[in-house]
Design a protein around this motif. Structure first.
Motif, PDB file in Angstrom:
ATOM      1  N   UNK A  43       4.276  10.323  -1.001  1.00 60.86           N
ATOM      2  CA  UNK A  43       4.124   8.885  -0.807  1.00 60.86           C
ATOM      3  C   UNK A  43       4.246   8.620   0.683  1.00 60.86           C
ATOM      4  N   UNK A  44       3.273   7.914   1.256  1.00 59.47           N
ATOM      5  CA  UNK A  44       3.266   7.661   2.693  1.00 59.47           C
ATOM      6  C   UNK A  44       3.118   6.164   2.949  1.00 59.47           C
ATOM      7  N   UNK A  45       4.154   5.551   3.541  1.00 64.59           N
ATOM      8  CA  UNK A  45       4.125   4.136   3.900  1.00 64.59           C
ATOM      9  C   UNK A  45       3.913   4.027   5.403  1.00 64.59           C
ATOM     10  N   UNK A  46       2.986   3.166   5.809  1.00 59.63           N
ATOM     11  CA  UNK A  46       2.687   2.960   7.218  1.00 59.63           C
ATOM     12  C   UNK A  46       2.609   1.462   7.507  1.00 59.63           C
ATOM     13  N   UNK A  47       3.576   0.963   8.285  1.00 61.78           N
ATOM     14  CA  UNK A  47       3.624  -0.454   8.683  1.00 61.78           C
ATOM     15  C   UNK A  47       3.465  -1.385   7.484  1.00 61.78           C
ATOM     16  N   UNK A  48       4.090  -1.033   6.366  1.00 59.34           N
ATOM     17  CA  UNK A  48       3.994  -1.854   5.151  1.00 59.34           C
ATOM     18  C   UNK A  48       4.751  -3.164   5.368  1.00 59.34           C
ATOM     19  N   UNK A  49       4.052  -4.267   5.206  1.00 50.09           N
ATOM     20  CA  UNK A  49       4.630  -5.595   5.419  1.00 50.09           C
ATOM     21  C   UNK A  49       4.328  -6.465   4.212  1.00 50.09           C
ATOM     22  N   UNK A  50       5.362  -7.188   3.740  1.00 47.96           N
ATOM     23  CA  UNK A  50       5.210  -8.071   2.585  1.00 47.96           C
ATOM     24  C   UNK A  50       5.758  -9.440   2.970  1.00 47.96           C
ATOM     25  N   UNK A  51       4.969 -10.475   2.694  1.00 48.18           N
ATOM     26  CA  UNK A  51       5.381 -11.836   3.037  1.00 48.18           C
ATOM     27  C   UNK A  51       5.174 -12.758   1.840  1.00 48.18           C
ATOM     28  N   UNK A  52       6.054 -13.770   1.756  1.00 49.34           N
ATOM     29  CA  UNK A  52       5.954 -14.805   0.731  1.00 49.34           C
ATOM     30  C   UNK A  52       5.820 -16.156   1.432  1.00 49.34           C
ATOM     31  N   UNK A  53       4.655 -16.763   1.307  1.00 51.33           N
ATOM     32  CA  UNK A  53       4.468 -18.068   1.923  1.00 51.33           C
ATOM     33  C   UNK A  53       4.730 -18.082   3.417  1.00 51.33           C
ATOM     34  N   UNK A  54       4.382 -17.006   4.103  1.00 53.73           N
ATOM     35  CA  UNK A  54       4.590 -16.939   5.539  1.00 53.73           C
ATOM     36  C   UNK A  54       5.947 -16.402   5.952  1.00 53.73           C
ATOM     37  N   UNK A  55       6.849 -16.158   5.016  1.00 58.68           N
ATOM     38  CA  UNK A  55       8.171 -15.607   5.309  1.00 58.68           C
ATOM     39  C   UNK A  55       8.158 -14.108   5.030  1.00 58.68           C
ATOM     40  N   UNK A  56       8.505 -13.310   6.022  1.00 59.05           N
ATOM     41  CA  UNK A  56       8.405 -11.856   5.911  1.00 59.05           C
ATOM     42  C   UNK A  56       9.627 -11.274   5.208  1.00 59.05           C
ATOM     43  N   UNK A  57       9.402 -10.605   4.072  1.00 57.63           N
ATOM     44  CA  UNK A  57      10.483  -9.980   3.319  1.00 57.63           C
ATOM     45  C   UNK A  57      10.601  -8.494   3.642  1.00 57.63           C
ATOM     46  N   UNK A  58       9.483  -7.836   3.911  1.00 56.03           N
ATOM     47  CA  UNK A  58       9.447  -6.425   4.298  1.00 56.03           C
ATOM     48  C   UNK A  58       8.649  -6.343   5.588  1.00 56.03           C
ATOM     49  N   UNK A  59       9.263  -5.785   6.641  1.00 61.06           N
ATOM     50  CA  UNK A  59       8.690  -5.888   7.981  1.00 61.06           C
ATOM     51  C   UNK A  59       8.347  -4.509   8.554  1.00 61.06           C
ATOM     52  N   UNK A  60       7.080  -4.128   8.461  1.00 66.24           N
ATOM     53  CA  UNK A  60       6.539  -2.926   9.114  1.00 66.24           C
ATOM     54  C   UNK A  60       7.323  -1.654   8.769  1.00 66.24           C
ATOM     55  N   UNK A  61       7.424  -1.375   7.493  1.00 69.68           N
ATOM     56  CA  UNK A  61       8.167  -0.194   7.032  1.00 69.68           C
ATOM     57  C   UNK A  61       7.262   1.039   7.097  1.00 69.68           C
ATOM     58  N   UNK A  62       7.751   2.069   7.776  1.00 70.24           N
ATOM     59  CA  UNK A  62       7.068   3.365   7.821  1.00 70.24           C
ATOM     60  C   UNK A  62       8.026   4.414   7.283  1.00 70.24           C
ATOM     61  N   UNK A  63       7.621   5.081   6.192  1.00 75.47           N
ATOM     62  CA  UNK A  63       8.509   6.026   5.506  1.00 75.47           C
ATOM     63  C   UNK A  63       7.678   6.984   4.664  1.00 75.47           C
ATOM     64  N   UNK A  64       8.057   8.250   4.638  1.00 73.24           N
ATOM     65  CA  UNK A  64       7.400   9.255   3.796  1.00 73.24           C
ATOM     66  C   UNK A  64       8.367   9.759   2.746  1.00 73.24           C
ATOM     67  N   UNK A  65       7.835  10.016   1.555  1.00 74.00           N
ATOM     68  CA  UNK A  65       8.577  10.674   0.483  1.00 74.00           C
ATOM     69  C   UNK A  65       7.766  11.897   0.079  1.00 74.00           C
ATOM     70  N   UNK A  66       8.277  13.075   0.382  1.00 78.13           N
ATOM     71  CA  UNK A  66       7.537  14.307   0.122  1.00 78.13           C
ATOM     72  C   UNK A  66       7.501  14.627  -1.365  1.00 78.13           C
ATOM     73  N   UNK A  67       6.568  15.488  -1.740  1.00 83.25           N
ATOM     74  CA  UNK A  67       6.447  15.876  -3.147  1.00 83.25           C
ATOM     75  C   UNK A  67       7.744  16.530  -3.631  1.00 83.25           C
ATOM     76  N   UNK A  68       8.266  16.035  -4.747  1.00 82.24           N
ATOM     77  CA  UNK A  68       9.489  16.552  -5.326  1.00 82.24           C
ATOM     78  C   UNK A  68      10.763  16.051  -4.661  1.00 82.24           C
ATOM     79  N   UNK A  69      10.626  15.217  -3.628  1.00 81.56           N
ATOM     80  CA  UNK A  69      11.795  14.733  -2.886  1.00 81.56           C
ATOM     81  C   UNK A  69      12.365  13.475  -3.545  1.00 81.56           C
ATOM     82  N   UNK A  70      13.693  13.326  -3.464  1.00 82.30           N
ATOM     83  CA  UNK A  70      14.386  12.122  -3.936  1.00 82.30           C
ATOM     84  C   UNK A  70      14.879  11.367  -2.704  1.00 82.30           C
TER      85      UNK A  70
END
Length: 566
Positions: free
Chosen positions: A3-30
């Motif tokens: 799983x590869x996240x790159x600058x993932x941003x989530x907003x509700x009505x213009x309000x940012x709840x998740x701000x530019x998240x970059x994170x990797x989860x390798x195969x089989x990793x917890x």
């Protein structure tokens, strides 16, 4: 599958709840994604499942192998097959009117899984005979295992576990987390329990106010953590050892519309300087970790106070209480001759795993359940023999704090009305109600301003809601306060604040407190004495420090060991 996240941003009505998240989860990793309520971790998890509301906007990338999940509209062959979820409340994720076998078969049919229902149950440590059971016939831990089996039915490449152990006792938590970690599936575990996840995760990502604060291998987190917020979460996790202080992060996480400039943790950080408020710290690599902080010093947080006074006169005396009830074709002994005393100014912790009889005993003490035998006395007056008006008069001496602060308060009533209501029902003169309401609100650690008193529950944080529940319980000036799992739904930092408030009430008001919990670490840290209940029987009781250092019963030793290693 990665799983590869790159600058993932989530907003509700213009309000940012998740701000530019970059994170990797390798195969089989917890990977454990941890943080307080409102930090954005649940929004991130829902984005990976396509479960965000229509008002949300998603930008950036979230790739599972070659499949892009961010902003996806067609989830027919993705949700359940490629990515699946283990929900927070197992009971809410299961149909109460269908047998377990039917629900697993339905999931296998829906997602085309090739496993046998019985094999799925055995994979999660349950017997195939449970296929004929209804959810209510299983314990909380068993229901959570069924929820895991349902998630595995489609053989997903990514499993998202959203607060998978909330509300479970410490022994069951360890079993469920060990099961998840041993599945070998790529997994993102979302939780506010940082310390509990560390033995089972490969890496930990700490999130605050929509941003990543620190990402580090789990094995190095305790000794080498760098971010002050990570340090705060660790110290705010109660340990079953009185030699380790229980700390508290002051304040609360900011609302989306009030996000500060610079470092978002700065208003609560003991190390904050003017630079922190002006300049956003970037997530930079430091060895095997990534940290977003301008400092490298170790912060110091305030600790939860302990009693320095001797307990007063007995307020509650439980003698030989028994309770037996019929369940289908069998008789269940929920309580077997329980004895218990609580003195003025004393906090007594009642601990034990699910089904031990804790809540049953609390209901007996509250006068909500008539025991099969024995007696309960409140300030020298017998409760168990009373009926009608005489019972209600004695019940006014008892305050009660419910487990779930989100269900305990009427959403259409303001704070002032919620706290005043008990005074109205007990016949307090009208001209005294406003002063007593404000006194109760202040004693519960809340502001007494008109603006706050006009708020609705939906405008409050979880910790504020629970403090309103405490204020309601205090309004009639009781002798006894019964807190039934009053912190189990709250963040660790919020729990420490509630424990501090209960200690102040016990000391300042000479209030007797019965603190019902499945968290032995919290009981050891915040209670004067602990009573350990198992299968309706008191197996051990004593001073918190003595019980933690040298438990006499093997069951108590198991609880302490689980609290220290889970």
């Amino acid at each position: 599958m990665t799983l590869s996240l790159r600058d993932l941003t989530i907003a509700y009505g213009g309000l940012t709840a998740v701000d530019r998240i970059t994170l990797d989860v390798a195969e089989g990793e917890v990977v454990a994604l941890v943080g307080e309520s409102g930090c954005g971790k649940t929004s991130l998890a829902r984005a990976l499942l396509g479960l965000l509301p229509a008002t949300a906007t998603v930008t950036g990338s979230a790739r599972l192998g070659e499949d892009e999940l961010a902003g996806r509209t067609d989830w027919k062959n993705v949700r359940g097959r490629q990515v699946a979820i283990v929900p927070q409340g197992a009971m809410s994720g299961l149909s109460p009117v269908h047998r377990i076998g039917g629900q697993i078969t339905e999931m296998l049919t829906l997602h085309g899984g090739g496993a046998d229902p019985g094999e799925l149950l055995e994979r999660v440590g349950l017997q195939s005979a449970m296929l004929r059971c209804y959810p209510h016939e299983l314990s909380g831990g068993q229901r959570q295992r069924v929820a895991i089996a349902l998630a595995l039915a489609g053989e997903p490449r990514l499993l998202i576990a959203d607060e998978p152990t909330t509300g479970l006792d410490v022994l069951t938590q360890r079993q469920v987390l060990g099961l998840l970690a041993g599945l070998g599936t790529t997994m993102l575990v979302v939780s506010h329990d940082l310390a509990g996840l560390m033995p089972y995760a490969d890496r930990v990502a700490v999130m605050y106010a929509g941003r990543l604060a620190e990402v580090r291998p789990a094995r190095t987190l305790t000794a080498e953590h760098t971010h002050p917020y990570t340090a705060g979460l660790l110290t705010a996790t109660p340990v079953a050892d009185r030699q380790v202080p229980w700390g508290s992060i002051p304040g609360s996480a900011p609302a989306l519309e009030l996000l500060p400039d610079g470092c978002r943790f700065a208003p609560r950080c003991p190390l904050a300087t003017s630079m922190c408020s002006a300049e956003e710290p970037l997530l930079r690599t430091h060895g095997t970790a990534q940290v977003a902080c301008h400092h490298r010093a170790k912060p110091t947080y305030p600790v939860v106070p302990r009693s320095v006074h001797s307990p007063g006169t007995p307020v509650v005396r439980v003698t030989g209480v028994q309770h037996r009830y019929r369940a289908r074709s069998r008789t269940v002994d929920a309580l077997r001759g329980v004895d218990l005393d609580i003195h003025a100014g004393e906090i007594v912790g009642l601990v034990g795993e699910s089904g031990s009889g804790k809540s049953t005993l609390a209901r007996v003490i509250l006068g909500l359940l008539r025991p099969s035998g024995g007696r309960v006395e409140i300030a020298g007056e017998e409760l168990t023999a009373r009926r009608g008006r005489a019972l209600r008069r004695l019940q006014q001496q008892i305050g009660f704090v419910h487990q779930d602060p989100y269900d305990a308060l009427h959403p259409g009533m303001r704070v002032a009305a919620l706290v005043t209501e008990p005074l109205t029902t007990t016949g307090t003169p009208r001209d005294q109600r406003a002063d007593r309401m404000r006194a109760a609100v202040g004693a519960a650690g809340l502001p007494t301003t008109d603006e706050f008193l006009r708020r609705f529950p939906g405008q409050l944080s979880g910790g504020q809601r629970q403090r309103v529940s405490i204020a309601r319980a205090l309004a009639a000036d009781p002798l006894l306060l019964v807190a039934d799992e009053a912190t189990s739904m709250l963040d660790v930092s919020t729990r420490a604040g509630i424990a501090t408030t209960l200690r102040a009430l016990a000391t300042d008001r000479a209030l007797a407190v019965l603190f019902v919990t499945h968290d032995l670490g919290e009981a050891v840290q915040s209670c004067d004495r602990i009573v350990v209940l198992r299968d309706g029987t008191v197996v051990e009781q004593g001073l918190s420090a003595d019980l933690a250092d040298a438990p006499a019963h093997v069951y108590t030793a198991q609880l302490i060991d689980a609290a220290r290693t889970a």
